[in-house]
Each structure stands twice: as structure tokens, then as C-alpha cells.
Design a protein around this motif. Structure first.
Motif: not given
Length: 343
Positions: A10-15, A173-185, A187-195
């Protein structure tokens, strides 16, 4: 694309998504330069593959220039102003860089996501979101070409409404990319995190900001920034003279440069008031950094907005104004994500 995940990253994908958002931001900035230098109609054909290579010989440049000479913009504006081949090369290269960056974004995103999918490294629940982001990027390119087409026949510039759609699509598009990246981060901190979810406060804030971004795009499209170079008054008046009400208020609200300029400069203060309140909510939600980012972005943007007017739309200042406008959106999306996280 496989849905099973063997080794989620998730962290690599968020980056990756944040890097892509940075490329979209760069495209917004270059798009502003393209608009302000009247470069957008210099390339009259859409060739997704061979168009990635600019003219390489003098004969190729002459051919591209001849195609541009057939446009209303050249016949009515650039030609009478004395544009020569050197001047054409200047505007052509800005438009070429803008389109080339769009191609780079598509290739980088598709290639990287394909690699993550092959490695089965996409966290569960994100595959279709990534596909949607790719499709959104493709639609952005299509909207850009529709915008260019609007200026090739019967007009000396692109449609202000298609221009605004092109810009707002890119910002979304830029906002959606940022939002999804933050969701992925998360998940990186907590596998069970929800969007994260958009809260009512976030929706209201983003809606008020959207109105300002739309007005800004219309001001750019109708060249309404040039109707006054004074602030806070417009040509020595609070409410400007020259607003054409003859076709009704609705028409004036969406067409008249004096009224659009007036609305854009004063709606900005509604945005400021909303963001001040929202930034405090973000800080209470646990992110001082996001709160500071929001304050810094809108504070800088107000200064640049005033400077853009008083310098008579100086190129460098106007480009910075568009760039920081994108940063205002990015910081607000960050704040909205903080507020929408379930703790």
C-alpha cells in the motif's frame, strides 16, 4: 487484472499515486502557460502515437505552420499581428509539452499499475478504484481534444466552457489520486482500515471551493481578468460598470466578463471564511499539518489573486495563481480525508 493479493504494497502504491498527482499538477501549470501564451490551437491534429514526436526538420515545421494558418485564430489574430515561423515554434512547443506530459502520465500510471497487478501487490478493494482513475485520465485527454476542436472552426479561441471542463476534470483527477493515496497509507498503517468518507462539512467546503474554481476557469476563458487592473475597486467602482444585462441575469452570470470578474474576486472571501472554519475542524480531527497547509495555500492564493489583477495578468504571476489554486484544492482534499477517517 487479478483481485487476489499475495504481497500488498500500500505505501509503494500510495507513493505512485502521489507522484502521478504531482504530474497532473505540473500539467495544470503548463496548461496555464499554454492558455496565457495562446498556444492551445497551435497543434491542429490529434495523433496519439506519432504526435509524440515534434517536427524535426524545417519542412516539417513549415507544414505544421501551414496547418495552423488555416485556423481562425491565425487568420484573425496571430497573422495580422505578424506571427512568423519562430513565433509559431514558441507556441507549438508549449502545446507539445502539454500533450507530451499527458502521454507520460498515462504511460507511467498504466505501466506501474500493471506491474503492481502482476506482482499481486494491490491491496484488496483498490483494483476497481485504480481502473476508474485510469479511465478518468483518459477522459481528461478526450475533453482536452474536444476543447481544442472548439477553437479550430469558427472561433479564434477555445470554448470557455470546454476550457473550464478540461481544467476541472484535471483538478478532480488530482484530488481523486490524492484521496486514494491517503486511503492506501491508512491501509499501510492498519490492514483493516476502511476508506475515509466525505462528511457533510467536507462536501459543503468542497462545493464552495468548486464554485470559485469554476468562476476562475470562466474568468480565464472569457479573458475577464483584463477588464480591470485595480483592487479592491474595479475601475474605481465596487460593482463594475459595463455589465450587459440585456439577455437576462442568467446569461450575464455565465457570459459577462465584468460580472464574472466581480464574482470571482469576491466569492474568494466566502471561500476563505469557509476554509478557516474547516481548517479548525481538521486540526481538531488530529492533523495540524493539514490545517497549516490549508491556511498557507489560501493565504498565498489571495495575495497572488490580487497581484494577478494589479499586474495586468502578468504571465508568471497568473501561472502561479493557477498553480496555487490547485494546491488549495489538494490541501482541502487532504483535510477532508482527515475529517472523514474513522478512528
Amino acid at each position: 487484472m487479478p483481485t487476489a493479493t499475495a504481497n500488498p504494497k500500500p505505501y509503494a502504491l500510495a507513493n505512485l499515486l502521489l507522484f502521478t498527482a504531482g504530474l497532473v499538477f505540473a500539467m495544470v501549470v503548463i496548461g496555464g502557460i499554454t492558455r496565457l501564451t495562446e498556444s492551445g490551437l497551435s497543434i491542429t491534429e490529434w495523433k496519439p502515437i506519432v504526435g509524440a514526436i515534434p517536427p524535426l526538420s524545417h519542412q516539417d515545421w513549415v507544414h505544421a505552420f501551414d496547418l495552423y494558418k488555416q485556423t481562425p485564430q491565425y487568420r484573425e489574430v496571430a497573422g495580422p499581428a505578424g506571427m512568423d515561423l519562430a513565433g509559431f515554434k514558441f507556441i507549438f512547443l508549449w502545446e507539445w509539452v502539454h500533450r507530451f506530459l499527458g502521454r507520460v502520465i498515462g504511460l507511467v500510471f498504466f505501466g506501474a499499475i500493471a506491474w503492481f497487478a502482476w506482482k499481486r501487490a494491490i491491496p484488496k478493494g483498490f483494483t476497481w478504484r485504480l481502473i476508474a482513475l485510469f479511465v478518468l485520465g483518459g477522459l481528461q485527454g478526450a475533453v482536452g481534444w474536444l476543447m481544442v476542436m472548439s477553437g479550430l472552426e469558427g472561433r479564434t479561441e477555445v470554448s470557455p466552457y470546454r476550457l473550464s471542463a478540461h481544467l476541472l476534470f484535471a483538478l478532480f483527477l488530482m484530488g481523486a489520486l490524492i484521496w486514494t493515496a491517503l486511503d492506501l497509507r491508512s491501509v499501510g498503517r492498519n490492514r483493516d482500515a476502511r476508506p475515509a468518507k466525505l462528511t457533510a462539512a467536507s462536501i459543503v467546503t468542497l462545493a464552495i471551493l468548486f464554485v470559485q474554481l469554476l468562476l476562475g476557469a470562466w474568468v480565464a476563458g472569457f479573458r475577464a481578468g483584463y477588464v480591470s487592473n485595480s483592487w479592491p475597486l474595479m475601475n474605481d467602482r465596487f460593482f463594475p460598470e459595463g455589465v450587459d444585462w440585456s439577455n437576462g441575469a442568467g446569461f450575464a452570470l455565465t457570459h459577462d466578463p465584468f460580472l464574472l470578474h466581480f464574482l470571482h474576486r469576491w466569492w474568494a472571501w466566502a471561500v476563505v471564511a469557509t476554509l478557516v472554519v474547516f481548517a479548525r475542524k481538521v486540526r481538531r480531527a488530529g492533523s495540524r499539518s493539514a490545517s497549516i497547509a490549508i491556511h498557507s495555500a489560501f493565504g498565498t492564493q489571495i495575495i497572488l489573486g490580487i497581484a494577478t489583477v494589479t499586474t495586468g495578468i502578468a504571465l508568471s504571476v497568473a501561472v502561479l495563481h493557477q498553480a496555487v489554486g490547485a494546491l488549495v484544492l489538494a490541501s482541502t482534499v487532504w483535510g477532508a480525508h482527515v475529517v472523514g477517517q474513522k478512528r
